[in-house]
Design an enzyme around this catalytic site. Structure first.
Site, PDB file in Angstrom:
ATOM      1  N   TYR A  32      -4.834  -2.937  -1.192  1.00 16.38           N
ATOM      2  CA  TYR A  32      -4.530  -4.153  -0.427  1.00 16.38           C
ATOM      3  C   TYR A  32      -3.637  -3.831   0.751  1.00 16.38           C
ATOM      4  O   TYR A  32      -3.057  -2.742   0.832  1.00 16.38           O
ATOM      5  CB  TYR A  32      -3.897  -5.221  -1.330  1.00 16.38           C
ATOM      6  CG  TYR A  32      -2.437  -4.985  -1.662  1.00 16.38           C
ATOM      7  CD1 TYR A  32      -2.049  -3.992  -2.554  1.00 16.38           C
ATOM      8  CD2 TYR A  32      -1.434  -5.747  -1.065  1.00 16.38           C
ATOM      9  CE1 TYR A  32      -0.716  -3.776  -2.845  1.00 16.38           C
ATOM     10  CE2 TYR A  32      -0.095  -5.534  -1.359  1.00 16.38           C
ATOM     11  CZ  TYR A  32       0.256  -4.546  -2.251  1.00 16.38           C
ATOM     12  OH  TYR A  32       1.578  -4.329  -2.527  1.00 16.38           O
ATOM     13  N   LYS A 148      -1.493   2.032  -1.485  1.00 16.88           N
ATOM     14  CA  LYS A 148      -1.191   0.613  -1.689  1.00 16.88           C
ATOM     15  C   LYS A 148      -2.238  -0.001  -2.617  1.00 16.88           C
ATOM     16  O   LYS A 148      -3.074  -0.809  -2.192  1.00 16.88           O
ATOM     17  CB  LYS A 148      -1.122  -0.098  -0.340  1.00 16.88           C
ATOM     18  CG  LYS A 148      -0.211  -1.314  -0.329  1.00 16.88           C
ATOM     19  CD  LYS A 148       0.155  -1.702   1.085  1.00 16.88           C
ATOM     20  CE  LYS A 148       0.802  -3.057   1.211  1.00 16.88           C
ATOM     21  NZ  LYS A 148       1.976  -3.296   0.404  1.00 16.88           N
ATOM     22  N   GLU A 180      12.795   3.386  -3.552  1.00 16.83           N
ATOM     23  CA  GLU A 180      12.403   2.229  -2.724  1.00 16.83           C
ATOM     24  C   GLU A 180      12.468   0.969  -3.578  1.00 16.83           C
ATOM     25  O   GLU A 180      12.717   1.033  -4.783  1.00 16.83           O
ATOM     26  CB  GLU A 180      10.995   2.413  -2.146  1.00 16.83           C
ATOM     27  CG  GLU A 180       9.888   2.396  -3.185  1.00 16.83           C
ATOM     28  CD  GLU A 180       8.479   2.374  -2.578  1.00 16.83           C
ATOM     29  OE1 GLU A 180       8.298   1.907  -1.437  1.00 16.83           O
ATOM     30  OE2 GLU A 180       7.554   2.823  -3.280  1.00 16.83           O
ATOM     31  N   LEU A 204       5.881   4.041  -0.794  1.00 15.61           N
ATOM     32  CA  LEU A 204       4.899   3.552   0.156  1.00 15.61           C
ATOM     33  C   LEU A 204       5.420   3.869   1.561  1.00 15.61           C
ATOM     34  O   LEU A 204       6.611   3.697   1.836  1.00 15.61           O
ATOM     35  CB  LEU A 204       4.715   2.042   0.001  1.00 15.61           C
ATOM     36  CG  LEU A 204       3.548   1.529   0.836  1.00 15.61           C
ATOM     37  CD1 LEU A 204       2.222   1.891   0.186  1.00 15.61           C
ATOM     38  CD2 LEU A 204       3.629   0.029   1.044  1.00 15.61           C
TER      39      LEU A 204
END
Ligand code: PDD
Length: 289
Positions: A32, A148, A180, A204
């Site tokens: 996504y 992702k 993160e 990411l």
């Protein structure tokens, strides 16, 4: 979110139907993107699309034949969101629908493409000024956090835990390193230097992270892109998180303890202003955002 896109058609959201054998549903076998639009103009669409293409390549998902950038513009238009200060488009592509086998469908099936657009309200300036909380959680994700994928269960559990603690961000910690957030990238200011984890497989590669690093460079701030020991966070003067929906989100407490002096710091403030200027410049917003 009246009109959505599904497999070649624009249709009312209430009429969108997926097959239960979709591999996104069965295996989480999909990717996504969330792309921001500011007054109808996307911020860094090519970077979002490049990240998705890298995902197609690494996961061997057949790229859809449709122009994915164009369909996002079309959704903004069809939902009357061109004039919105900020809107987001969610785009998901799965390996398609086929009887359940762990191996890829044979013969090939077309990928499933689903997208929606909606207006996005940024936090009120007063809320931003007050800052946000964060909690540390163990990182239980797989080893390809750079892709992702829609397999977000560890992120869902972590962000729910954060919400229940009154925090905005869950900070993933693995092997003693602060990596993160559950839906954001991490920045730390320590000894006057801005730190963020390298763009490895463990995080990411955020588009907002890159933009904030550019702003830091333009401002001449000292930056080190290196792993951040979790133990060093207690000495940080500032912590903040970046992401498409968070933009730059300052953390004033971590696990109940104040970060620095417990107030939003000057670096987060400067970088947020710089980020907004960059958005305004690149999206052609002259009156500011
Ligand atoms: N989240 N890290 C994680 C784990 C993320 O899920 C995201 C984005 C980011 C920031 O990436 P970017 O700056 O490109 O948005 C970092 C999206 C917005 C989401 O899941 O809703």
């Amino acid at each position: 979110m009246d009109t959505v896109y599904l497999n070649g058609s624009y249709l009312p959201h209430a009429e969108a139907r997926l097959h239960p054998d979709d591999r996104g549903f069965i295996f989480g076998d999909g990717l996504y993107e969330v792309t921001p639009f500011y007054r109808g103009t996307p911020f860094r669409m090519p970077a979002h699309m490049a990240r998705m293409r890298k995902g197609f390549c690494e996961l061997r998902i057949q790229p859809p034949a449709v122009d994915l950038g164009e369909l996002q513009h079309e959704l903004i238009r069809r939902n009357g969101l061109e004039g919105e200060e900020m809107a987001i488009v969610y785009l998901q592509v799965t390996r398609g629908t086929a009887p359940r086998t762990h191996t890829f469908p044979d013969p090939d099936v077309p990928p499933t493409v689903y997208a929606w657009a909606r207006s996005f309200r940024r936090p009120a300036p007063e809320a931003w000024e007050q800052g946000y909380g964060a909690i540390r959680v163990p990182d239980r994700r797989w080893a390809r956090a750079d892709l992702k994928t829609v397999q977000l269960l560890p992120n869902v559990m972590a962000q729910q835990e954060a919400k229940e603690a009154g925090a905005a961000d869950a900070l993933f910690v693995r092997d003693g390193l602060a990596l993160e957030g559950g839906q954001t990238n991490l920045f730390v200011v320590s000894g006057g230097t801005l730190l963020t984890h390298p763009a490895s497989n463990q995080i990411l590669h955020g588009i907002s992270r890159s933009a904030v690093l550019e702003v830091a460079e333009e401002l001449g701030l000292p930056v080190e892109i290196r792993p951040i020991p979790d133990a060093d966070l207690s000495f940080a003067s500032e912590i903040f998180f970046t992401g498409t929906t968070a933009e730059v989100r300052p953390t004033v407490w971590l696990d109940g303890k104040p970060v620095g002096d417990g107030k939003v710091g000057p670096v987060a403030r400067q970088l947020y202003a710089g980020f907004q200027e960059k958005v305004a410049r690149e999206c052609g917003l002259h009156a500011g955002v």
